[in-house]
Design a protein around this motif. Structure first.
Motif, short mmCIF file in Angstrom:
data_model
loop_
_atom_site.label_atom_id
_atom_site.label_comp_id
_atom_site.label_asym_id
_atom_site.label_seq_id
_atom_site.Cartn_x
_atom_site.Cartn_y
_atom_site.Cartn_z
N HIS A 42 6.26 -0.08 0.59
CA HIS A 42 6.09 -1.50 0.29
C HIS A 42 6.22 -1.74 -1.21
N LYS A 43 6.64 -2.96 -1.56
CA LYS A 43 6.82 -3.34 -2.95
C LYS A 43 5.97 -4.57 -3.28
N GLU A 44 5.88 -4.89 -4.55
CA GLU A 44 5.03 -6.01 -4.96
C GLU A 44 5.43 -7.32 -4.28
N ASN A 45 6.72 -7.52 -4.08
CA ASN A 45 7.15 -8.78 -3.45
C ASN A 45 6.93 -8.80 -1.95
N ASN A 46 6.37 -7.70 -1.39
CA ASN A 46 6.03 -7.67 0.03
C ASN A 46 4.57 -8.01 0.30
N VAL A 47 3.77 -8.21 -0.75
CA VAL A 47 2.35 -8.53 -0.55
C VAL A 47 2.23 -9.79 0.32
N GLY A 48 1.43 -9.67 1.36
CA GLY A 48 1.26 -10.76 2.32
C GLY A 48 2.14 -10.64 3.54
N ASP A 49 3.19 -9.81 3.49
CA ASP A 49 4.07 -9.62 4.64
C ASP A 49 3.43 -8.67 5.65
N ASP A 50 3.86 -8.77 6.91
CA ASP A 50 3.51 -7.75 7.88
C ASP A 50 4.04 -6.41 7.38
N LYS A 51 3.23 -5.36 7.52
CA LYS A 51 3.66 -4.06 7.01
C LYS A 51 4.93 -3.57 7.69
N VAL A 52 5.07 -3.82 8.99
CA VAL A 52 6.27 -3.34 9.67
C VAL A 52 7.51 -4.10 9.20
N ALA A 53 7.37 -5.39 8.90
CA ALA A 53 8.50 -6.16 8.39
C ALA A 53 8.88 -5.69 6.99
N SER A 54 7.88 -5.46 6.15
CA SER A 54 8.11 -4.95 4.81
C SER A 54 8.80 -3.60 4.86
N ALA A 55 8.27 -2.71 5.70
CA ALA A 55 8.84 -1.36 5.81
C ALA A 55 10.28 -1.42 6.32
N LYS A 56 10.52 -2.23 7.35
CA LYS A 56 11.87 -2.33 7.89
C LYS A 56 12.85 -2.80 6.83
N GLN A 57 12.49 -3.83 6.09
CA GLN A 57 13.36 -4.36 5.05
C GLN A 57 13.75 -3.27 4.05
N ASN A 58 12.77 -2.52 3.58
CA ASN A 58 13.03 -1.52 2.54
C ASN A 58 13.71 -0.28 3.10
N LEU A 59 13.43 0.06 4.35
CA LEU A 59 14.12 1.20 4.97
C LEU A 59 15.58 0.88 5.25
N MET A 60 15.86 -0.34 5.66
CA MET A 60 17.25 -0.71 5.93
C MET A 60 18.07 -0.75 4.63
N GLU A 61 17.41 -1.06 3.52
CA GLU A 61 18.09 -0.99 2.23
C GLU A 61 18.40 0.45 1.84
N LEU A 62 17.59 1.38 2.36
CA LEU A 62 17.80 2.80 2.10
C LEU A 62 18.91 3.38 2.97
N ASN A 63 18.96 2.98 4.25
CA ASN A 63 19.93 3.57 5.17
C ASN A 63 20.35 2.54 6.21
N ARG A 64 21.58 2.08 6.09
CA ARG A 64 22.08 1.06 7.02
C ARG A 64 22.55 1.66 8.35
N HIS A 65 22.55 2.99 8.46
CA HIS A 65 23.10 3.64 9.65
C HIS A 65 22.08 3.80 10.78
N ILE A 66 20.84 3.42 10.54
CA ILE A 66 19.80 3.65 11.54
C ILE A 66 19.36 2.33 12.17
#
Length: 258
Positions: A84-108
């Protein structure tokens, strides 16, 4: 939240380049990397343990991740919950994690569950998985996951960290013999230990969560895991011990009288 899932039959050129350092390893090679791309890991808890576990499983190319957490990102999480990042504060953790993981790997592919699942829902989700990671911080969840994985015969990678200390084990229920989580901790023990009450050093959850990712990858590739063993990590002295963990014949879940 779900996406369609098509079983991958081969790795494309981009994936061959991305995962080349793993493909070079004889224990993995092309077939193992393709196996990872075809695999489904479920991560319960996107906090201190689940963050590095999710990041490394995504980076390593595990094809489908299901993320389960009903909490939201708080600024006090950012000390250790590195997905999670500072701009994710207040977001659902799963939504925050998904956003940042998809930025890491678009193949999954990533599915998210932003609510507390019932035991029936847990059992159904575990039944779809190839490996389950317990990255939660409470005994109720841990016992529920232990029951679901035992019933579905799925490997359960269990990690915990508090203060300077960490623990790690894999309960591989695909095997006929071995302990379960309830052999180690009794369900009526009344123990309450979590980082919100006792504190934790940020890199300790990073160490354990990363090790959970290693164990999960090995389980997916049918490589040796910490089945019947408990790893205890002391970050203060940097000592690691691995203890034998035997099945308890009196365990209410898996016990088999001698």
């Amino acid at each position: 939240m779900s996406q369609s899932n098509t079983v991958k039959s081969e790795l494309n050129n981009d994936e061959m380049s991305r995962y080349s350092r793993q493909i070079l390893m004889p224990e993995i090679d092309y077939d193992g990397q393709l196996k990872l791309a075809q695999s489904h890991a479920v991560i319960f808890g996107l906090g201190g343990l689940g963050s590095p576990a999710a990041l490394y499983l995504a980076a390593a190319g595990v094809g489908k991740l299901s993320l389960v957490d009903f909490d939201q990102v708080d600024d006090s999480n950012l000390q250790r919950q590195i997905v999670h990042k500072e701009n994710n504060v207040g977001d659902d953790k799963v939504a925050s994690a998904k956003q940042n993981l998809m930025e890491l790997n678009r193949h999954i592919q990533i599915d998210t569950y932003a609510r507390q699942l019932s035991e029936t829902e847990i059992t159904a989700l575990v039944a779809q998985a190839d490996v389950v990671l317990d990255c939660t911080d409470n005994f109720d969840s841990r016992f529920a996951l232990n029951r679901a994985c035992y019933q579905s015969k799925k490997p359960l990678v269990s990690g915990a960290a508090i203060r300077w200390e960490g623990q790690l084990s894999t309960y591989d229920f695909r095997k006929d013999h071995g302990p379960c989580y309830q052999c180690l901790y009794k369900e009526d023990s009344g123990q309450v230990l979590n980082c919100s009450q006792n504190g934790v050093l940020a890199p300790m959850v990073g160490m354990v969560g990363s090790m959970q990712a290693v164990e999960a990858i090995k389980a997916l590739l049918n490589l040796p895991v910490l089945h019947g063993k408990l790893m205890i990590i002391d970050g203060y002295t940097m000592m690691i011990r691995t203890l034998n963990l035997k099945a308890d014949s009196s365990c209410q879940l898996c016990g088999k009288p001698d």
